[in-house]
Design a protein around this motif. Structure first.
Motif, PDB file in Angstrom:
ATOM      1  N   LEU A   1     -10.181  15.029  -1.598  1.00  0.00           N
ATOM      2  CA  LEU A   1     -10.122  13.854  -0.731  1.00  0.00           C
ATOM      3  C   LEU A   1      -8.678  13.470  -0.399  1.00  0.00           C
ATOM      4  CD1 LEU A   1     -13.054  11.778  -2.273  1.00  0.00           C
ATOM      5  CD2 LEU A   1     -13.104  13.166  -0.203  1.00  0.00           C
ATOM      6  N   LEU A   2      -8.293  12.283  -0.820  1.00  0.00           N
ATOM      7  CA  LEU A   2      -7.082  11.693  -0.279  1.00  0.00           C
ATOM      8  C   LEU A   2      -6.436  10.791  -1.302  1.00  0.00           C
ATOM      9  CD1 LEU A   2      -5.514  10.980   2.364  1.00  0.00           C
ATOM     10  CD2 LEU A   2      -7.268   9.266   2.805  1.00  0.00           C
ATOM     11  N   ARG A   3      -5.125  10.966  -1.507  1.00  0.00           N
ATOM     12  CA  ARG A   3      -4.383  10.018  -2.351  1.00  0.00           C
ATOM     13  C   ARG A   3      -3.344   9.347  -1.462  1.00  0.00           C
ATOM     14  NH1 ARG A   3      -1.739  12.619  -7.188  1.00  0.00           N
ATOM     15  NH2 ARG A   3      -1.980  10.561  -8.145  1.00  0.00           N
ATOM     16  N   GLN A   4      -3.221   8.038  -1.581  1.00  0.00           N
ATOM     17  CA  GLN A   4      -2.313   7.293  -0.709  1.00  0.00           C
ATOM     18  C   GLN A   4      -1.560   6.227  -1.489  1.00  0.00           C
ATOM     19  OE1 GLN A   4      -5.479   5.734   1.859  1.00  0.00           O
ATOM     20  NE2 GLN A   4      -4.626   6.929   3.543  1.00  0.00           N
ATOM     21  N   THR A   5      -0.339   5.982  -1.051  1.00  0.00           N
ATOM     22  CA  THR A   5       0.371   4.829  -1.594  1.00  0.00           C
ATOM     23  C   THR A   5       1.255   4.249  -0.487  1.00  0.00           C
ATOM     24  OG1 THR A   5       1.664   3.993  -3.475  1.00  0.00           O
ATOM     25  CG2 THR A   5       2.380   6.089  -2.519  1.00  0.00           C
ATOM     26  N   SER A   6       1.819   3.077  -0.728  1.00  0.00           N
ATOM     27  CA  SER A   6       2.593   2.459   0.353  1.00  0.00           C
ATOM     28  C   SER A   6       3.729   1.624  -0.200  1.00  0.00           C
ATOM     29  CB  SER A   6       1.680   1.591   1.227  1.00  0.00           C
ATOM     30  OG  SER A   6       1.213   0.471   0.508  1.00  0.00           O
ATOM     31  N   PHE A   7       4.690   1.337   0.654  1.00  0.00           N
ATOM     32  CA  PHE A   7       5.667   0.312   0.252  1.00  0.00           C
ATOM     33  C   PHE A   7       5.289  -0.988   0.929  1.00  0.00           C
ATOM     34  CE2 PHE A   7       8.185   2.561   3.659  1.00  0.00           C
ATOM     35  CZ  PHE A   7       8.316   1.514   4.573  1.00  0.00           C
ATOM     36  N   ARG A   8       5.734  -2.067   0.324  1.00  0.00           N
ATOM     37  CA  ARG A   8       5.261  -3.372   0.767  1.00  0.00           C
ATOM     38  C   ARG A   8       5.720  -3.701   2.183  1.00  0.00           C
ATOM     39  NH1 ARG A   8       2.558  -5.696  -3.010  1.00  0.00           N
ATOM     40  NH2 ARG A   8       3.021  -5.203  -5.182  1.00  0.00           N
ATOM     41  N   ALA A   9       4.890  -4.502   2.842  1.00  0.00           N
ATOM     42  CA  ALA A   9       5.217  -4.918   4.197  1.00  0.00           C
ATOM     43  C   ALA A   9       6.597  -5.571   4.209  1.00  0.00           C
ATOM     44  CB  ALA A   9       4.166  -5.893   4.697  1.00  0.00           C
ATOM     45  N   LEU A  10       7.348  -5.249   5.243  1.00  0.00           N
ATOM     46  CA  LEU A  10       8.719  -5.739   5.352  1.00  0.00           C
ATOM     47  C   LEU A  10       8.764  -6.968   6.234  1.00  0.00           C
ATOM     48  CD1 LEU A  10      10.151  -2.215   6.105  1.00  0.00           C
ATOM     49  CD2 LEU A  10      10.381  -3.471   3.943  1.00  0.00           C
ATOM     50  N   ALA A  11       9.690  -7.887   5.933  1.00  0.00           N
ATOM     51  CA  ALA A  11       9.864  -9.042   6.808  1.00  0.00           C
ATOM     52  C   ALA A  11      10.558  -8.557   8.075  1.00  0.00           C
ATOM     53  CB  ALA A  11      10.711 -10.097   6.103  1.00  0.00           C
ATOM     54  N   GLU A  12       9.914  -8.773   9.225  1.00  0.00           N
ATOM     55  CA  GLU A  12      10.521  -8.364  10.492  1.00  0.00           C
ATOM     56  C   GLU A  12      10.757  -9.606  11.335  1.00  0.00           C
ATOM     57  OE1 GLU A  12       8.979  -4.396  12.223  1.00  0.00           O
ATOM     58  OE2 GLU A  12       7.233  -5.304  11.278  1.00  0.00           O
ATOM     59  N   PRO A  13      11.901  -9.679  12.000  1.00  0.00           N
ATOM     60  CA  PRO A  13      12.165 -10.852  12.836  1.00  0.00           C
ATOM     61  C   PRO A  13      11.175 -10.923  13.995  1.00  0.00           C
ATOM     62  CG  PRO A  13      13.864  -9.163  13.127  1.00  0.00           C
ATOM     63  CD  PRO A  13      12.972  -8.692  12.023  1.00  0.00           C
ATOM     64  N   ARG A  14      10.558 -12.088  14.196  1.00  0.00           N
ATOM     65  CA  ARG A  14       9.643 -12.281  15.319  1.00  0.00           C
ATOM     66  C   ARG A  14       9.927 -13.661  15.904  1.00  0.00           C
ATOM     67  NH1 ARG A  14       4.895  -8.961  14.044  1.00  0.00           N
ATOM     68  NH2 ARG A  14       3.790  -9.720  15.865  1.00  0.00           N
ATOM     69  N   ALA A  15       9.884 -13.753  17.237  1.00  0.00           N
ATOM     70  CA  ALA A  15      10.120 -15.041  17.902  1.00  0.00           C
ATOM     71  C   ALA A  15       8.868 -15.912  17.792  1.00  0.00           C
ATOM     72  CB  ALA A  15      10.480 -14.804  19.362  1.00  0.00           C
ATOM     73  N   LEU A  16       9.046 -17.146  17.340  1.00  0.00           N
ATOM     74  CA  LEU A  16       7.919 -18.063  17.168  1.00  0.00           C
ATOM     75  C   LEU A  16       8.101 -19.279  18.076  1.00  0.00           C
ATOM     76  CD1 LEU A  16       7.631 -18.079  13.249  1.00  0.00           C
ATOM     77  CD2 LEU A  16       6.374 -16.661  14.885  1.00  0.00           C
ATOM     78  N   ARG A  17       7.028 -19.661  18.771  1.00  0.00           N
ATOM     79  CA  ARG A  17       7.099 -20.846  19.627  1.00  0.00           C
ATOM     80  C   ARG A  17       6.375 -22.007  18.961  1.00  0.00           C
ATOM     81  NH1 ARG A  17       4.052 -19.899  23.397  1.00  0.00           N
ATOM     82  NH2 ARG A  17       5.225 -18.394  24.633  1.00  0.00           N
ATOM     83  N   ALA A  18       7.103 -23.133  18.778  1.00  0.00           N
ATOM     84  CA  ALA A  18       6.516 -24.313  18.148  1.00  0.00           C
ATOM     85  C   ALA A  18       5.740 -25.119  19.191  1.00  0.00           C
ATOM     86  CB  ALA A  18       7.617 -25.162  17.537  1.00  0.00           C
ATOM     87  N   ALA A  19       4.992 -26.119  18.715  1.00  0.00           N
ATOM     88  CA  ALA A  19       4.152 -26.930  19.600  1.00  0.00           C
ATOM     89  C   ALA A  19       4.984 -27.630  20.686  1.00  0.00           C
ATOM     90  CB  ALA A  19       3.386 -27.953  18.777  1.00  0.00           C
ATOM     91  N   ASP A  20       6.237 -27.984  20.378  1.00  0.00           N
ATOM     92  CA  ASP A  20       7.080 -28.659  21.384  1.00  0.00           C
ATOM     93  C   ASP A  20       7.719 -27.662  22.369  1.00  0.00           C
ATOM     94  OD1 ASP A  20       9.045 -27.363  19.971  1.00  0.00           O
ATOM     95  OD2 ASP A  20      10.006 -29.182  19.188  1.00  0.00           O
ATOM     96  N   GLY A  21       7.363 -26.403  22.253  1.00  0.00           N
ATOM     97  CA  GLY A  21       7.876 -25.407  23.204  1.00  0.00           C
ATOM     98  C   GLY A  21       9.146 -24.707  22.745  1.00  0.00           C
TER      99      GLY A  21
END
Ligand code: OOG
Ligand code: NI
Length: 469
Positions: A260-280
């Motif tokens: 079958l299949l053996r799998q492993t991973s490294f943890r999700a990385l923090a990536e910069p993303r633009a966020l829009r707040a309620a006030d725009g």
């Protein structure tokens, strides 16, 4: 003209370049995988290529993507159909204990042996189960439905080129170029600001729901190289200071054949993303969604072999309850040694693994020239293999494991999310996905059986074993 398999290989290579730019740690993973594969090839020689030629293994990747609706899934099926990839297998991750995964999945991949050998690129594709009341209460569901209906993941030009490539199984070079450009960019991470409140509302249910339904586009979630020694890779990545999840999912390391299949991973990385707040106002935030994964593939198991695998996992769970990850691997190794045949021969004769069968002496010589000269070949598979009439070649597992997939998802989610367990789940099955795509979700066992049976049918009549089920 660019043939379908060339489109698939080019798409996989370009996606890999794009993902390497977006997630540099992926490049490290690919480099370390290549080093490990070269070392294994040096130390094990031809044996290292028993489950695939090194050229295939080095280029081999699987990706993962996530979409929101049956319509979007139908479009994904057209884009991958252009690349000669068909939906295979149905995976329901919703009942995973300990985390909220409101998705069902299939995997797109080539199915014919020669297509797999040319380039086996596959994509694990998950669809949000919007109508499952255990995850989405009515108000959130209707907002989510409206949000998803208002976005476009794949434009009309891309889909038209995809349909042409699928129908004609090739594209003229300039159209192929355009198709590849559009297809790769459909899976890039968008820089469009994310509605922070909406994202957070979905995140309270599930981080996966937010990643799918909180943004107006899709993106490749991870791209996974194949490695020949995953334990060694794990050590080297850890040695380089990359924080890996605490286990390798799937079968344990042991002395018998890889299955079958053996799998492993490294943890999700923090990536910069633009966020829009309620006030725009737009601020630079960070989201942890995308991770790196690596896998080692083994022999495909028959239904009986797979049922045994599932029983062994349950046994390991029972015996290793409350133990550490390292202790669990020890327990698993012991359980495996106790219950699984220690050789390929055992897997073949007990019909637990899939193999193709070939005359041990090439060119089908007359019976009198064959190894046990003078004797007649026995009728059973075990005898034919034991006495050297037949040779068995393993069939590689080309699919995924729901429990490992859930483990990979889960280990990369910060929050457990929430669910209303009092509610009825809704029926999402392979049939419903087939309907959404207008094409059948294929059964992996049937594909492996066909491959085995074709090899049996090619054998000279007196070498054909009786009763291979
Ligand atoms: C898919 C996780 C499962 C695998 O290899 O089992 C998976 C996802 O994170 O979208 O990729
Ligand atoms: Ni994966």
């Amino acid at each position: 003209m660019v043939e379908q398999w060339q489109l698939r290989a080019a798409f996989a290579a370009r996606l890999s370049r794009m993902y390497g730019r977006e997630v540099p740690a992926y490049t490290t993973l690919v480099d370390v995988s290549r080093e490990v594969n070269e070392d294994v090839l040096r130390t094990r020689g031809a044996d290292a290529e028993r489950l695939g030629a090194i050229t295939r293994v080095t280029a081999e990747r699987h990706g993962a993507i996530r979409v929101g609706t049956p319509q979007e899934l139908g479009q994904v099926a057209r884009v991958f159909g252009a690349l000669g990839m068909r939906p295979v297998g149905f995976y329901d991750l919703r009942d995973t204990p300990g985390s909220t995964l409101p998705v069902v999945s299939t995997a797109f991949r080539p199915v014919a042996d020669d297509e797999l050998a040319r380039n086996p690129f596959r994509v694990f594709t998950s669809m949000l189960t919007v109508s499952d009341a255990r995850f989405f209460e009515p108000e959130l569901r209707s907002r989510l439905t409206a949000f998803l209906a208002g976005r476009e993941l794949f434009g009309p030009e891309l889909l038209a080129l995809a349909d042409r490539a699928e129908a004609e199984q090739e594209l003229p070079a300039p159209d192929a170029e355009r198709f590849l450009e559009l297809a790769v960019s459909a899976f890039e991470l968008s820089t469009e600001p994310i509605d922070a409140d909406w994202y957070a509302a979905l995140e309270r249910v599930s981080a996966v729901a937010a990643d799918i339904g909180g943004v107006r586009s899709t993106h490749i979630n991870h791209l996974t190289p194949r490695v020949l020694d995953i334990d060694e890779l794990y050590r080297r990545m850890t040695g380089r200071g990359v924080e890996m999840i605490d286990t390798i999912q799937g079968p344990p390391r042991w002395d018998g054949p890889d299955v079958l299949l053996r799998q492993t991973s490294f943890r999700a990385l923090a990536e910069p993303r633009a966020l829009r707040a309620a006030d725009g106002s737009v601020t630079q935030g960070a989201l942890r969604v995308r991770f790196g994964e690596v896998e080692a593939r083994g022999i495909a198991l028959t239904r009986e072999g797979r049922a045994l695998y599932d029983r062994l996992l349950a046994l390991v769970d029972e015996r290793a309850a409350g133990r550490t990850a390292a202790e669990r691997s020890e327990v698993a190794r012991a359980v495996w040694t106790e219950h699984l045949p220690a050789t390929e021969h055992g897997l073949a004769t007990q019909e637990l693994g899939f193999f193709t069968y070939h005359p041990a002496v090439p060119d089908h010589p007359a019976v009198s020239d064959r190894p046990a000269a003078g004797g007649r070949p026995p009728a059973d598979l075990g005898g034919l293999l034991d006495q050297g009439w037949l040779r068995a070649e393993p069939i590689v597992y080309e699919d995924f494991l729901p429990r490992s997939a859930a483990g990979i998802f889960r280990s990369n989610l910060g929050e457990a999310g929430s669910r209303h367990s009092g509610q009825e789940g809704s029926a999402y099955d392979a049939g419903r996905l087939s309907e959404a795509m207008g094409r059948d979700v294929l059964d992996p066992y049937t594909l492996y059986e066909r491959q085995r049976d074709r090899s049996l049918a090619r054998l000279p009549r007196d070498l054909r074993p009786q009763a291979v089920s």
